[in-house]
Each structure stands twice: as structure tokens, then as C-alpha cells.
Design a protein around this motif. Structure first.
Motif, mmCIF file in Angstrom:
data_model
loop_
_atom_site.group_PDB
_atom_site.id
_atom_site.type_symbol
_atom_site.label_atom_id
_atom_site.label_comp_id
_atom_site.label_asym_id
_atom_site.label_seq_id
_atom_site.Cartn_x
_atom_site.Cartn_y
_atom_site.Cartn_z
ATOM 1 N N MET A 178 0.809 -1.215 0.000
ATOM 2 C CA MET A 178 0.000 0.000 0.000
ATOM 3 C C MET A 178 0.845 1.268 0.000
ATOM 4 O O MET A 178 0.337 2.356 -0.294
ATOM 5 C CB MET A 178 -0.949 -0.009 1.204
ATOM 6 C CG MET A 178 -2.010 -1.104 1.141
ATOM 7 S SD MET A 178 -3.108 -0.982 -0.292
ATOM 8 C CE MET A 178 -4.106 0.439 0.182
ATOM 9 N N ASP A 179 2.134 1.151 0.289
ATOM 10 C CA ASP A 179 3.012 2.328 0.272
ATOM 11 C C ASP A 179 3.362 2.772 -1.148
ATOM 12 O O ASP A 179 3.874 3.884 -1.326
ATOM 13 C CB ASP A 179 4.313 2.033 1.032
ATOM 14 C CG ASP A 179 4.101 1.938 2.536
ATOM 15 O OD1 ASP A 179 3.098 2.501 3.021
ATOM 16 O OD2 ASP A 179 4.923 1.297 3.208
ATOM 17 N N GLU A 180 3.110 1.937 -2.160
ATOM 18 C CA GLU A 180 3.411 2.356 -3.531
ATOM 19 C C GLU A 180 2.524 3.537 -3.921
ATOM 20 O O GLU A 180 1.374 3.639 -3.495
ATOM 21 C CB GLU A 180 3.206 1.184 -4.497
ATOM 22 C CG GLU A 180 3.600 1.477 -5.932
ATOM 23 C CD GLU A 180 5.038 1.925 -6.091
ATOM 24 O OE1 GLU A 180 5.281 3.164 -6.037
ATOM 25 O OE2 GLU A 180 5.919 1.065 -6.264
ATOM 26 N N VAL A 181 3.077 4.446 -4.732
ATOM 27 C CA VAL A 181 2.386 5.685 -5.091
ATOM 28 C C VAL A 181 1.320 5.408 -6.142
ATOM 29 O O VAL A 181 1.591 4.798 -7.188
ATOM 30 C CB VAL A 181 3.393 6.732 -5.613
ATOM 31 C CG1 VAL A 181 2.663 8.004 -6.051
ATOM 32 C CG2 VAL A 181 4.438 7.045 -4.544
ATOM 33 N N ASN A 182 0.099 5.864 -5.871
ATOM 34 C CA ASN A 182 -0.991 5.695 -6.834
ATOM 35 C C ASN A 182 -0.651 6.367 -8.159
ATOM 36 O O ASN A 182 -0.088 7.463 -8.192
ATOM 37 C CB ASN A 182 -2.287 6.313 -6.293
ATOM 38 C CG ASN A 182 -2.779 5.618 -5.048
ATOM 39 O OD1 ASN A 182 -2.543 4.440 -4.850
ATOM 40 N ND2 ASN A 182 -3.456 6.366 -4.190
#
Length: 277
Positions: A178-182
Motif C-alpha cells: 500500500m506504500d506504492e504511489v498511486n
């Protein structure tokens, strides 16, 4: 979940061989997509009712995903109007078996809750997207133009129906922390945040994702023969609790049954005995 297991499961859940064959070519009936020129799409809304133990067709509503849903694209926050899924798909026993299978998987599962969803409700709302992605001489097909994203739901399930002229390296699904950038393109993501990868290659290959615990992205669709169109057909089942009043899609979340295309299928749980024969 690989093809061979899924075919066996949906047959045990009532799918006929005739309807399995029909499901392979359902993408031939799709219409244009409201915002993506390289895609053809139909959608429909379905409601899981664990009290009545059935899944039923719900009335048409517009569709919206926004940046609040971890969805970054040029049409994020835009109200989209899709052509509706018809009886040729919703009455297909293989499709109905896929609904039952999905319920058996998520029923009773505890997941990371999304904000602005009504977790006091016992109902679930599922938006089903029947999608064909196309690459031809004029367009490059992107199964997920939005890059890294979530679908704004609790449980995402994708089931592969088939492809034509698609290269072996096309349309790989990546699961991200979930830390990956949208919005990050699949090839620009941080490899340290990639949890897993999978590729739909065989009929009914199926991937299930807890949508608020892992994000995902999908690589580009390429043609083996650049002089012929390449296509990839998929079913995406986006399932969540009903939205709360302050959710951006609250006005599009009616629980009413579809007035002209009714459908209702009994559900079952994992502890029920599968049919024989």
C-alpha cells in the motif's frame, strides 16, 4: 487460482459445458467504453444477500472511482455511464457459478476496512465489468491505464476469458504494498514494494485481491502480429459493503432490483456439501 481448478470448481457449482463455451466468446458482444478508446465494456450491479442467501441483479446506476479510492486517472471522479450487461451473460451458469465461488471465498473473511463504507450492513454490492482491451495499428491497449491503483472496494476478483494475438509478456498483474504511489506506471514501480506477480493465460485463470490491503497494476497489451488486432477479455468482480452517506458514490448505490433484467441465484458457503454428478 489456475484454469484447471477453476473449471472444476464452477462445474461443481452448476456451470454447464455449453455455458462455459459461450463464456469464452461473450466479449464479442461488448460495446465501446465511455472514456477509453482501446476498450470495450459492459457493466452490471449485483447484490450479495447473506440473509436470503442469494445474489441478485440490481438496478442500473452510474459508476465512479475517485482519488479517494486510490484511483488516479484522467477520468477519476468522473461519472461514467456504461452499456449494461445483458441476459446472455448474467443467465450464463458459468458466470453464476463464479459469483457463488467468490462469495464462498470472502464470506466471513476479515479485511482492512475502507473509510466511508457501511460495515454494519450485512449486504455486499458487486460491480461486474466485462472488458475487452484492444491493441491495433492506431491504439496501444492498457489493461490498467491508471497504473498502480485500488478499485475502491473490499474484494477484487479478475477472471480471464481469452485473448487473440497477445504476446506472452503482455498483461502481467503486479501486486504492490500500500506504500506504492498511486498512478505509478507498472514499469516505474519500486521493486521492493512488489509483493507478487501473476499472469492470466488460460481460460478462467482467476486472481483474488483484498483491495484495501494490496494495490495492483497491469502491464501493456502487445500484438504478436502488429498487422492484426490483439485482444484480451476479462471479467472483473468489484465487491464491497454499501457506501455510507458521505461517500462520493452514495447517490449511485441503490439496493433495488433491476426492473427489466431480473436474476437471482442461490449462494452457498464452504461448509456446504458440493453437488455430485
Amino acid at each position: 487460482m489456475p484454469s484447471a481448478k477453476m473449471v472444476r470448481i464452477v462445474r461443481d457449482l452448476g456451470a454447464t459445458d455449453e455455458d462455459l463455451d459461450r463464456l469464452r466468446t461473450i466479449g464479442d458482444t461488448l460495446e465501446s467504453d465511455p472514456t477509453l478508446p482501446f476498450r470495450k465494456t459492459r457493466t452490471g450491479r449485483f447484490g450479495f444477500d447473506p440473509v436470503a442467501m442469494e445474489v441478485r441483479r440490481l438496478e442500473f446506476q452510474p459508476f465512479m472511482l475517485s482519488t479517494e479510492d486510490d484511483f488516479v486517472r484522467h477520468d477519476a471522479g468522473q461519472v461514467r455511464i456504461f452499456d449494461e450487461i445483458r441476459d446472455d451473460l448474467q443467465l450464463n451458469t458459468a458466470l453464476q457459478a463464479l459469483f457463488v465461488f467468490k462469495f464462498m471465498v470472502f464470506d466471513g473473511m476479515k479485511v482492512e476496512q475502507r473509510p466511508k463504507l457501511d460495515y454494519d450492513s450485512d449486504r455486499w454490492v458487486c460491480t461486474l465489468l466485462n472488458v475487452r482491451t484492444i491493441t491495433d495499428g492506431n491504439l496501444i491497449g492498457e489493461p490498467a491505464l491508471e497504473g498502480v491503483h485500488s478499485d475502491g472496494v473490499d474484494h477484487t476478483m479478475t477472471t480471464y476469458l481469452g485473448s487473440e494475438n497477445m504476446t506472452e509478456e503482455s498483461a502481467v498483474t503486479f501486486l504492490h504494498e500500500m506504500d506504492e504511489v498511486n498512478g505509478t506506471r507498472w514499469h516505474d514501480t519500486n521493486p521492493e514494494l512488489v509483493r507478487a506477480r501473476a499472469q492470466h493465460r488460460e481460460f478462467l485463470d482467476t486472481c483474488l485481491i483484498v483491495d484495501h490491503e494490496l494495490k495492483h497494476s497491469v502491464s501493456t497489451l502487445y500484438a504478436v502480429d502488429p498487422d492484426r488486432p490483439a485482444t484480451r477479455d476479462l471479467l472483473a468482480f468489484l465487491t464491497r459493503r454499501p457506501v455510507a452517506e458521505d461517500h462520493h458514490s452514495h447517490e449511485f448505490d441503490s439496493p433495488a432490483p433491476h426492473p427489466t433484467m431480473p436474476m437471482a441465484v442461490p449462494l452457498r458457503t464452504l461448509d456446504e456439501t458440493a453437488p455430485t454428478g
